[in-house]
Design a protein around this motif. Sequence first.
Motif, PDB file in Angstrom:
ATOM      1  N   LYS A  21       0.771  -1.412   0.004  1.00  0.00           N
ATOM      2  CA  LYS A  21      -0.099   0.140  -0.101  1.00  0.00           C
ATOM      3  C   LYS A  21       0.787   1.385   0.065  1.00  0.00           C
ATOM      4  N   SER A  22       0.630   2.073  -1.017  1.00  0.00           N
ATOM      5  CA  SER A  22       1.673   3.484  -0.938  1.00  0.00           C
ATOM      6  C   SER A  22       0.962   4.446   0.045  1.00  0.00           C
ATOM      7  N   VAL A  23       1.885   5.020   0.468  1.00  0.00           N
ATOM      8  CA  VAL A  23       1.531   6.184   1.365  1.00  0.00           C
ATOM      9  C   VAL A  23       1.715   7.679   0.738  1.00  0.00           C
ATOM     10  N   GLU A  24       0.452   8.441   0.476  1.00  0.00           N
ATOM     11  CA  GLU A  24       0.523   9.565  -0.551  1.00  0.00           C
ATOM     12  C   GLU A  24      -0.132  10.711   0.498  1.00  0.00           C
ATOM     13  N   SER A  25      -0.478  10.229   1.665  1.00  0.00           N
ATOM     14  CA  SER A  25      -1.041  11.458   2.532  1.00  0.00           C
ATOM     15  C   SER A  25      -0.755  10.983   4.114  1.00  0.00           C
ATOM     16  N   ILE A  26      -0.993  12.098   4.954  1.00  0.00           N
ATOM     17  CA  ILE A  26      -0.749  11.752   6.217  1.00  0.00           C
ATOM     18  C   ILE A  26      -2.019  10.909   6.814  1.00  0.00           C
ATOM     19  N   ASN A  27      -3.006  10.981   6.152  1.00  0.00           N
ATOM     20  CA  ASN A  27      -4.192   9.640   6.464  1.00  0.00           C
ATOM     21  C   ASN A  27      -3.778   8.561   6.096  1.00  0.00           C
ATOM     22  N   ASP A  28      -3.025   8.361   5.173  1.00  0.00           N
ATOM     23  CA  ASP A  28      -2.333   6.965   4.806  1.00  0.00           C
ATOM     24  C   ASP A  28      -1.459   6.415   5.886  1.00  0.00           C
ATOM     25  N   VAL A  29      -0.599   7.423   6.441  1.00  0.00           N
ATOM     26  CA  VAL A  29       0.102   6.991   7.567  1.00  0.00           C
ATOM     27  C   VAL A  29      -0.441   6.555   8.671  1.00  0.00           C
ATOM     28  N   TYR A  30      -1.582   7.295   9.199  1.00  0.00           N
ATOM     29  CA  TYR A  30      -2.491   6.867  10.081  1.00  0.00           C
ATOM     30  C   TYR A  30      -3.302   5.519   9.758  1.00  0.00           C
ATOM     31  N   GLU A  31      -3.480   5.370   8.565  1.00  0.00           N
ATOM     32  CA  GLU A  31      -4.192   4.240   8.397  1.00  0.00           C
ATOM     33  C   GLU A  31      -3.468   2.861   8.337  1.00  0.00           C
ATOM     34  N   ILE A  32      -2.038   2.695   7.822  1.00  0.00           N
ATOM     35  CA  ILE A  32      -1.083   1.868   7.779  1.00  0.00           C
ATOM     36  C   ILE A  32      -0.776   1.635   9.413  1.00  0.00           C
ATOM     37  N   ASP A  33      -0.766   2.568  10.060  1.00  0.00           N
ATOM     38  CA  ASP A  33      -0.377   2.259  11.550  1.00  0.00           C
ATOM     39  C   ASP A  33      -1.263   1.472  12.104  1.00  0.00           C
ATOM     40  N   ASN A  34      -2.587   1.912  12.005  1.00  0.00           N
ATOM     41  CA  ASN A  34      -3.576   1.051  12.514  1.00  0.00           C
ATOM     42  C   ASN A  34      -3.889  -0.133  11.944  1.00  0.00           C
ATOM     43  N   ILE A  35      -3.465  -0.483  10.780  1.00  0.00           N
ATOM     44  CA  ILE A  35      -3.537  -1.865  10.142  1.00  0.00           C
ATOM     45  C   ILE A  35      -2.610  -2.434  11.074  1.00  0.00           C
ATOM     46  N   SER A  36      -1.237  -1.925  11.062  1.00  0.00           N
ATOM     47  CA  SER A  36      -0.023  -2.617  11.541  1.00  0.00           C
ATOM     48  C   SER A  36      -0.465  -3.228  12.965  1.00  0.00           C
ATOM     49  N   ARG A  37      -0.902  -2.183  13.754  1.00  0.00           N
ATOM     50  CA  ARG A  37      -0.999  -2.506  15.256  1.00  0.00           C
ATOM     51  C   ARG A  37      -2.154  -3.714  15.237  1.00  0.00           C
ATOM     52  N   ASN A  38      -3.216  -3.545  14.564  1.00  0.00           N
ATOM     53  CA  ASN A  38      -4.151  -4.729  14.370  1.00  0.00           C
ATOM     54  C   ASN A  38      -3.491  -6.132  13.983  1.00  0.00           C
ATOM     55  N   TYR A  39      -2.628  -6.044  13.264  1.00  0.00           N
ATOM     56  CA  TYR A  39      -1.860  -7.247  12.703  1.00  0.00           C
ATOM     57  C   TYR A  39      -1.178  -7.820  13.844  1.00  0.00           C
ATOM     58  N   ALA A  40      -0.154  -6.777  14.365  1.00  0.00           N
ATOM     59  CA  ALA A  40       0.766  -6.867  15.380  1.00  0.00           C
ATOM     60  C   ALA A  40       0.148  -7.730  16.629  1.00  0.00           C
ATOM     61  N   ALA A  41      -0.933  -7.228  17.147  1.00  0.00           N
ATOM     62  CA  ALA A  41      -1.916  -7.682  18.214  1.00  0.00           C
ATOM     63  C   ALA A  41      -2.341  -9.190  17.870  1.00  0.00           C
ATOM     64  N   LYS A  42      -2.783  -9.343  16.641  1.00  0.00           N
ATOM     65  CA  LYS A  42      -3.016 -10.700  16.048  1.00  0.00           C
ATOM     66  C   LYS A  42      -2.004 -11.714  16.182  1.00  0.00           C
ATOM     67  N   VAL A  43      -0.812 -11.368  16.095  1.00  0.00           N
ATOM     68  CA  VAL A  43       0.351 -12.087  16.029  1.00  0.00           C
ATOM     69  C   VAL A  43       0.687 -12.508  17.498  1.00  0.00           C
ATOM     70  N   VAL A  44       0.500 -11.531  18.376  1.00  0.00           N
ATOM     71  CA  VAL A  44       0.612 -11.641  19.851  1.00  0.00           C
ATOM     72  C   VAL A  44      -0.398 -12.515  20.344  1.00  0.00           C
ATOM     73  N   LYS A  45      -1.542 -12.357  20.074  1.00  0.00           N
ATOM     74  CA  LYS A  45      -2.531 -13.321  20.472  1.00  0.00           C
ATOM     75  C   LYS A  45      -2.250 -14.935  20.009  1.00  0.00           C
ATOM     76  N   GLU A  46      -1.908 -15.046  18.685  1.00  0.00           N
ATOM     77  CA  GLU A  46      -1.376 -16.568  18.264  1.00  0.00           C
ATOM     78  C   GLU A  46      -0.295 -16.923  19.217  1.00  0.00           C
ATOM     79  N   LEU A  47       0.679 -16.226  19.622  1.00  0.00           N
ATOM     80  CA  LEU A  47       1.869 -16.368  20.370  1.00  0.00           C
ATOM     81  C   LEU A  47       1.445 -16.692  21.644  1.00  0.00           C
ATOM     82  N   LEU A  48       0.275 -16.230  22.200  1.00  0.00           N
ATOM     83  CA  LEU A  48       0.019 -16.328  23.734  1.00  0.00           C
ATOM     84  C   LEU A  48      -1.055 -17.681  23.832  1.00  0.00           C
ATOM     85  N   SER A  49      -1.570 -18.080  22.588  1.00  0.00           N
ATOM     86  CA  SER A  49      -2.492 -19.132  22.718  1.00  0.00           C
ATOM     87  C   SER A  49      -1.887 -20.762  22.443  1.00  0.00           C
ATOM     88  N   LYS A  50      -0.359 -20.453  22.164  1.00  0.00           N
ATOM     89  CA  LYS A  50       0.384 -21.763  21.874  1.00  0.00           C
ATOM     90  C   LYS A  50       0.636 -22.273  23.289  1.00  0.00           C
TER      91      LYS A  50
END
Length: 372
Positions: free
Chosen positions: A343-372
Motif C-alpha cells: 500500500k502506498s503512502v500519499e498522505s498523512i491519512n495513509d500514515v494513520y491508516e497503515i499504523d492502524n492496520i499494523s497495530r491490529n496485525y501485530a496484536a493478532k500475532v501476539v494473540k497467536e503466540l499467547l495461545s501456543k
Amino acid sequence: MEEKTVVILGVTGSIGTQTVDVIKALKGFKVVGISFGRNVSLAEKIIDELGVKYYVSEREASKGVKIETLEELFSITEPDIVVCAIPGFEGVKAALESLKHTKRLALATKEALVCAGPFVKQLAEKYSVEIIPIDSEHSAIFQLYEPHIDHVLITASGGAVRDVPLDDIPSLTPAQILKHPTWSMGGRITVDSATMVNKLFEVIEAHELFNLDYSKIDVKLNRSSFVHGIVFLKDGVIKIHAGKPDMRIPIAYSLTYPERIYESCIADVKEFDLSLYNVEEERYPIFHYGLELARTQSGLSWRIALNASDEIAVEYFLREKITFRQIETVVKRTVDYVIEADKSVESINDVYEIDNISRNYAAKVVKELLSK
C-alpha cells in the motif's frame, strides 16, 4: 538574548525532565505550556517551579490552566520553540501539529521522521520551521555536517544484551533488559536499545534529516557512549563528536543553536574511548533485518509497520506476556505482511491508516503466540 518561549511535549518523561533541568540552568527561556501523561504530581511540581500557565493532559492538575488539545495550546501560546518528546505514534501527530505553530522544532520523537519523514519535512519547509535534532547521535552529525561528506557513522551502546552470552538472551526478563549500561531512559526506548530497533530508527532519521543514502550511514558500537557521531569528508578529514553521555547537552544545543551557552562536565583525556565494534547479526537480528529493508524497500509503509509492531511487541514484553525474542517474531511478521500488502503512502491519512492496520496485525500475532 531576547527571551524565547517554549512548549515541552512529554514533560514528565526522561527527555522532558532533562529539558526542564536545562531551562533552569539557562537564562532567556520561558516555558509557556506543557503536555504530560500520567505523572500528575511531577507535572504539578514542574508547573510550580517554572511558572507554567497552560497544560494538556487527560489527567487533571491542581495547578495551571488545562487546555483540551495541542492545537489549542499552540494557538494560545504561539511558542518560539517546541520540544517534542512524546514517545510512540502519538509523538508523530504532536510533531506534525507543532510545525504549524512554531519557529523551531527540537525533535526527540524518533517516530516522527521514521513514520512520516517526508510529511514532516514538507510542513517544516511550508512554515519555515527549523528542525533541530535532540538525539545525541543526530545532534552530533548536525554539528559536524558540511556538504563535502562522503559518509557518516552513528554509534550505539549495544543496550543490556551487549555482554550477555547469546544462548541466554531469549530468556532475559524485562527487569534485566531495563538495566541499560549507559543511559537512563524510558521503558520502550531501553528495550529498543537492547534489540537495536532504536538504532534502526536513528539510521532512518539520519537518512531523512541529512538526505543521505542508507549506504552512506554506518553504525558501530562504542561501549562507553563517548563517541556520538563521526563524519567522513571526501578530502580524507574525519570529524568526531565525542563527550560524556549526557542528554542535557544535545537538549541545550537544540534550544540555544547556533550559540553554545550551556556548561557541562568536560571529559579528561584519560576518559577518551574511541573504540568501535561491529554490530553482531546474531545478537541484534531485528536491526540487520531492518537495515536490509532500508536499503531495498522504498516508501514509508514498512517503516510505519516497524514502529507500530515494535510498540505493540515491547508493550507485551514489558507486561511479561511474550519473551524477548518474540519481539522479533511480532515485528518481522507484521512488517512482512504490510510489505506484501504493497500500500502506498500519499498522505498523512495513509500514515494513520497503515499504523492502524499494523497495530491490529501485530496484536493478532501476539494473540497467536499467547495461545501456543
